[in-house]
Design an enzyme around this catalytic site. Structure first.
Site: not given
Length: 451
Positions: A114, A117, A129, A168-169, A213, A244
């Site tokens: 992350q 990114k 995270k 979210g994840d 995403t 998703n």
């Protein structure tokens, strides 16, 4: 360590010693350090100031107990994690994952990825995270609400718009974000809308966040194809997953003229040579929350279902592969099959879905390869745009947000390509993404002194 510059090998050895039993974190660190030999040759001060060692060590790791009561009145205990990895560019930003596989090593690998990114987006956000080994599958809304409220009792004290902003994840969608935000508001007595992203539109969410995403990965992969005077039009595409990210990848690929002919879930995969019926898939997976076998049953003749363990979705011949499920889902064997079947491009929609062997095989074969830290950065980029709207008490249209997303993904692509060229590896998006993200963070850290 054979692919690691000798100056960097002691750093990786120390990471592995200090973080024993965390293979995913080792893998993520190894992949980044493989790219940095050219950087330290050009900037030896990064080594002298121990910037790489500092980036590899989280600023803070939080582990906590989450007690909650199920519908039968029985007390359950889960474990929660939040790794605040690097805040050189801004507040920690990264999702919360609810899945029984979650452990500290997985959260650290995700947080480490992350950092780079988020840096690639060009936006002022650091890397973090979080997650828990709670499994939302089969739980009632009441159980999920009570769990989220218990989690936030501990987590809220570590969050804030200028400190740490989760999203979210896997296992965390609008429902879970809503329960967490409600509890945060209750505990703090503040309507701090920018403290969580992925919120519903009704209370401060950003349009296009749900799609971001999957859409972003498609924009990035399209940009890669365009470097070879191609695009999605007429391409056969395989997308792993049916959540998703996968659903919105399928949607955007179809809008660009591609035909998605296979997707999957944990029960197996389906092949629909006529092209995936997106409306039916969304109803089954998003509304009814059923297994993908139901798609095959309702779609009827012409759709083939293959159960898990009896094959891989990557056995299906395709021009473009978009792994969008979870880490290490595409193996070296799968990569060989894809290359044999003529794959032209692979865009990682999930975080680190290709194993190191798979990446090596795809790169050696000249396949366009978009690493997750670049290709799937659209989600966190749009989360940052949500933070921007919350801070200004503003709300953008879907078209405005998607336009910004498209520009950000093109910019990420171009930054990776230009960096790869600058460091003598044209077309190597892995090296380009790792170096571009690292240099932006390292420069910020260098300017702030030893902290």
């Amino acid at each position: 360590m054979t692919n690691i510059d000798e100056k960097l090998q002691p750093i990786l050895a120390e990471v592995m010693r200090r973080n024993a039993g965390e293979p995913e974190f080792h893998q993520a660190t190894h992949e980044v350090l493989e790219s940095l030999g050219r950087v330290v040759a050009k900037h030896p001060d990064y080594l002298e100031q121990a910037l790489i060692e500092r980036i590899c060590e989280p600023e803070r790791q939080i582990i906590f107990r989450i007690p909650w009561v199920d519908d039968q009145g029985k007390v359950q205990i889960n474990r929660g994690f939040r790794v605040q990895f690097n805040s050189a560019l801004g507040p920690y930003k990264g999702g919360m994952r609810f899945h029984p596989s979650v452990n500290l090593g997985i959260i650290k690998f995700l947080g480490f990825e992350q950092i780079f990114k988020n840096a690639l987006t060009g936006l002022p956000i650091g890397g973090g995270k979080g997650g828990t080994d709670f499994d939302p599958k089969g739980k009632s809304d009441g159980e999920i609400m009570r769990f989220c409220q218990s989690l936030m009792i501990e987590l809220h004290r570590h969050l804030g718009e200028q400190t740490d902003v989760p999203a979210g994840d896997i296992g965390v969608g609008g429902r879970e974000i809503g329960y967490m935000f409600g509890q945060y508001k209750r505990l703090t007595n503040r309507y701090e809308a920018g403290v969580l992203t992925g919120k519903a539109i009704a209370y401060g969410g950003s349009r296009a966040r749900t799609e971001a995403t999957g859409f972003g990965n498609t924009y990035f992969t399209k940009a890669m194809l365009e470097t070879r005077n191609s695009g999605f039009d007429g391409k056969r595409v395989v997308v792993s997953g049916a959540g998703n990210v996968a659903i919105h990848t399928i949607e955007k690929v179809q809008s660009f003229g591609g035909k998605v002919i296979a997707c999957s879930d944990s029960s197996g995969y389906i092949i629909d040579e006529a092209g995936i019926d997106l409306e039916l898939l969304q109803e089954i997976k998003t509304v009814r929350r059923q297994r993908i076998t139901e798609y095959a049953r309702r779609r009827g003749d012409g759709v083939h279902f293959v159960a898990v363990g009896k094959g891989s979705v990557w056995d299906v011949p395709c021009d473009v592969a978009m792994p969008s499920a979870t880490q290490n889902e595409l193996s070296g064997k799968d990569a060989k099959t894809l290359v044999k079947n003529g794959v032209q491009a692979v865009g990682e929609g999930a975080n680190m879905p290709c194993t190191p062997e798979a990446i090596r095989i795809l790169r050696d074969a000249g396949v366009l390869f978009g690493p997750g830290k670049a290709a799937n950065a659209g989600g966190v980029a749009t989360s940052a745009l949500e933070m921007q709207q919350n801070a200004s008490r503003d709300r953008w249209t879907f078209a405005q947000t998607e336009e910004r997303l498209a520009r950000i993904m093109q910019s990420i692509h171009d930054r990776c390509a230009e960096t790869a060229d600058e460091y003598g590896a044209p077309g190597d998006y892995v090296l380009g993404a790792n170096i571009a993200g690292f240099v932006r963070v390292a420069e910020a850290m260098r300017m702030m002194g030893v902290i």
